[in-house]
Scaffold this motif. Structure first.
Motif, mmCIF file in Angstrom:
data_model
loop_
_atom_site.group_PDB
_atom_site.id
_atom_site.type_symbol
_atom_site.label_atom_id
_atom_site.label_comp_id
_atom_site.label_asym_id
_atom_site.label_seq_id
_atom_site.Cartn_x
_atom_site.Cartn_y
_atom_site.Cartn_z
ATOM 1 N N THR A 1 31.870 30.848 31.582
ATOM 2 C CA THR A 1 32.109 32.173 32.147
ATOM 3 C C THR A 1 32.840 32.067 33.474
ATOM 4 O O THR A 1 33.184 30.984 33.945
ATOM 5 C CB THR A 1 30.760 32.916 32.337
ATOM 6 N N SER A 2 33.090 33.214 34.068
ATOM 7 C CA SER A 2 33.702 33.317 35.389
ATOM 8 C C SER A 2 33.286 34.659 35.956
ATOM 9 O O SER A 2 33.159 35.646 35.224
ATOM 10 C CB SER A 2 35.228 33.245 35.282
ATOM 11 N N ARG A 3 33.029 34.694 37.254
ATOM 12 C CA ARG A 3 32.557 35.938 37.852
ATOM 13 C C ARG A 3 33.675 36.966 37.961
ATOM 14 O O ARG A 3 34.824 36.633 38.242
ATOM 15 C CB ARG A 3 31.959 35.667 39.227
ATOM 16 N N TRP A 4 33.307 38.228 37.755
ATOM 17 C CA TRP A 4 34.236 39.327 37.953
ATOM 18 C C TRP A 4 34.446 39.558 39.447
ATOM 19 O O TRP A 4 33.538 39.386 40.247
ATOM 20 C CB TRP A 4 33.691 40.606 37.327
ATOM 21 N N MET A 5 35.660 39.947 39.811
ATOM 22 C CA MET A 5 35.948 40.289 41.196
ATOM 23 C C MET A 5 36.903 41.473 41.214
ATOM 24 O O MET A 5 37.627 41.727 40.245
ATOM 25 C CB MET A 5 36.564 39.096 41.935
ATOM 26 N N ASN A 6 36.896 42.230 42.302
ATOM 27 C CA ASN A 6 37.762 43.395 42.444
ATOM 28 C C ASN A 6 39.087 43.004 43.074
ATOM 29 O O ASN A 6 39.123 42.217 44.026
ATOM 30 C CB ASN A 6 37.101 44.473 43.295
ATOM 31 N N VAL A 7 40.162 43.542 42.548
ATOM 32 C CA VAL A 7 41.471 43.342 43.150
ATOM 33 C C VAL A 7 41.533 44.150 44.447
ATOM 34 O O VAL A 7 41.092 45.303 44.493
ATOM 35 C CB VAL A 7 42.592 43.785 42.191
ATOM 36 N N THR A 8 42.043 43.541 45.501
ATOM 37 C CA THR A 8 42.069 44.176 46.824
ATOM 38 C C THR A 8 42.716 45.562 46.778
ATOM 39 O O THR A 8 43.769 45.755 46.171
ATOM 40 C CB THR A 8 42.837 43.296 47.828
ATOM 41 N N ASN A 9 42.041 46.540 47.401
ATOM 42 C CA ASN A 9 42.525 47.919 47.545
ATOM 43 C C ASN A 9 42.638 48.657 46.204
ATOM 44 O O ASN A 9 43.363 49.644 46.104
ATOM 45 C CB ASN A 9 43.885 47.957 48.259
ATOM 46 N N THR A 10 41.941 48.178 45.192
ATOM 47 C CA THR A 10 41.941 48.879 43.898
ATOM 48 C C THR A 10 40.535 48.832 43.320
ATOM 49 O O THR A 10 39.656 48.152 43.832
ATOM 50 C CB THR A 10 42.906 48.228 42.882
ATOM 51 N N ARG A 11 40.340 49.571 42.236
ATOM 52 C CA ARG A 11 39.082 49.515 41.498
ATOM 53 C C ARG A 11 39.212 48.636 40.261
ATOM 54 O O ARG A 11 38.316 48.612 39.411
ATOM 55 C CB ARG A 11 38.645 50.920 41.097
ATOM 56 N N PRO B 1 39.305 33.082 39.265
ATOM 57 C CA PRO B 1 39.933 31.868 38.733
ATOM 58 C C PRO B 1 38.985 30.674 38.707
ATOM 59 O O PRO B 1 39.387 29.592 38.293
ATOM 60 C CB PRO B 1 41.091 31.625 39.706
ATOM 61 N N ASN B 2 37.748 30.833 39.151
ATOM 62 C CA ASN B 2 36.788 29.731 39.162
ATOM 63 C C ASN B 2 35.924 29.752 37.914
ATOM 64 O O ASN B 2 35.086 30.635 37.735
ATOM 65 C CB ASN B 2 35.890 29.808 40.401
ATOM 66 N N ALA B 3 36.135 28.798 37.049
ATOM 67 C CA ALA B 3 35.328 28.678 35.843
ATOM 68 C C ALA B 3 33.920 28.217 36.204
ATOM 69 O O ALA B 3 33.728 27.467 37.154
ATOM 70 C CB ALA B 3 35.972 27.693 34.877
ATOM 71 N N THR C 1 43.049 31.742 34.209
ATOM 72 C CA THR C 1 43.955 31.193 33.200
ATOM 73 C C THR C 1 43.250 30.898 31.894
ATOM 74 O O THR C 1 43.803 30.236 31.034
ATOM 75 C CB THR C 1 44.594 29.898 33.729
ATOM 76 N N ASP C 2 42.033 31.383 31.721
ATOM 77 C CA ASP C 2 41.289 31.086 30.513
ATOM 78 C C ASP C 2 40.586 32.345 30.033
ATOM 79 O O ASP C 2 40.453 33.326 30.755
ATOM 80 C CB ASP C 2 40.256 29.982 30.790
#
Length: 399
Positions: free
Chosen positions: A365-375, A381-383, A302-303
């Protein structure tokens, strides 16, 4: 003496920063100008090195110096591109130059952390550890210190069991090597992991045992345990142990301050109490701040976490208090900094012989993550707030 024995590989000087004078204090008579090599000079030096096909260690030193300068200038992506390019050129020389190449991966891990590149952070720490473990005996101090960094990395990802296993191994290696100082660090950090896992009773049991050890070989562990116990007590509203610790440290006549306590940081006060974070300053002295945003049904960040950082300057007075904390430079909106600045102003440090001025970088910052079953990638959402001390060590290549 300090329980902080490991400095970040990405430490750098800050160009063109002159700290303000603290009125009415001993610092007012001091003139401190913190300078660094201009960005254009480190860029020119790196290009010249590559043009003459310089040896790998010189390439790495020039790359690190320029990457650090880029980082200080707030050019995070360019800094990481510089370190990754050097890794591409020099990783095959890991056997011939294990320390230099491992330093390169270590620096890249810190850059990745500030950019929220969790996978790169983990990969770089793992590569750094493998290089040193392959090059030196298992009881070598450099290998044991790499164990500490690997355990810290696992802890930041919440893999506390893995972190414990690494620290247990590091403690055994240090004992075999007769390195009581590294044994002490491992024992204090293992106790701290209990706290991170929510088991303060076990943490206190382990820390109190260490704090009660009066043997000369246990002095470092005793001091570290006392520092961590004082932090836990202050969080619970008990300042008694902090007073005793400060009295003991005053008698040690330290030249560099040791952070004893910092108030809790709430990154998102608009959220419920369950979403509050706390300033986590572990026994290694590193600062990590994180807070969940949203709920399990709302996984979108959200940021905006792109290109947001501040440099904070402040005096630590001789009695361990913070004076004149202010934002020296910033990039992007700074609406996330109010609670952080309040926490910095409320810190308690160990008494020192004379006041000192500090400059610290904080990245939102916030860590990048992959959306399930996609690239597709999206921000977690964790700042997080990543930290580096800009006045702790000389730039790379000057040691």
């Amino acid at each position: 003496m300090s329980i902080v024995l490991l400095s970040l590989a990405l430490s750098a000087t800050v160009a063109n920063v002159t700290p303000p004078q603290a009125e009415g204090t001993a610092q007012a008579e001091q003139t401190i100008v913190v300078t660094g090599t201009p960005l254009r000079d480190t860029e020119r030096a790196l290009r010249a090195c590559l043009a003459r096909t310089c040896p790998p260690n010189e390439d790495i030193d020039a790359s690190l110096a320029h990457a650090e300068n880029l980082f200080v200038a707030g050019k995070y992506e360019e800094a990481r591109a510089t370190s990754l390019a050097s890794i591409g050129r020099n990783r095959r020389y890991a056997k011939a130059y294990p320390v230099d190449v491992s330093d390169l991966y270590r620096a890249n891990s810190r850059l990745a952390a500030h950019l929220g590149e969790g996978r790169d952070y983990e990969w770089s720490v793992g590569a750094m550890h493998r290089i040193l473990a392959s090059a030196f005996p298992r009881t070598d101090g450099r290998v044991i210190e790499a164990d500490f960094e690997q355990a810290e990395m696992y802890a930041t990802f919440g893999r506390l069991q893995l972190a414990r296993q690494v620290l247990e191994g590091a403690q055994k290696k240090a004992a075999e090597a007769g390195r009581d100082d590294l044994v002490s660090i491992a024992r204090v950090r293992q106790a701290w992991l209990y706290h991170l896992g929510g088991d303060d009773w076990l943490a206190r049991q382990a820390l109190e045992k260490l704090a009660g050890d009066r043997a000369p070989t246990g002095r470092l562990a005793r001091l570290g345990a006392m520092v961590v116990l004082a932090r836990l007590d202050r969080k619970a509203g008990d300042i008694g142990s902090s007073g005793a610790l400060i009295d003991e440290m005053r008698a040690m006549h330290l030249r560099q301050p040791v952070l004893l306590f910092a108030p809790q940081v709430d990154l998102h006060p608009r959220l419920s109490d369950n979403n509050k974070s706390e300033l986590d300053i572990g026994p290694d002295g590193n600062t990590r701040i994180s807070a969940p945003i949203g709920t399990a049904t709302n996984l979108m960040a959200t940021d905006n976490f792109e290109d947001r950082w501040i440099d904070v300057g402040f005096w630590v007075t001789s009695d361990g208090k913070v004076s004149d904390a202010e934002i020296l430079r910033s990039r992007g909106p700074t609406d996330w900094t109010n609670e952080l600045m309040r926490s910095i102003a409320g810190r308690v440090y160990s008494p020192i012989q004379e006041g000192t001025y500090r400059v610290e970088r904080y990245s939102y910052t916030s860590r990048w993550m992959n959306v399930t079953n996609t690239r597709i990638r999206q921000r977690s959402p964790n700042a997080r707030i990543e930290y580096v001390d800009l006045t702790a060590s000389p730039p790379a290549g000057t040691r």
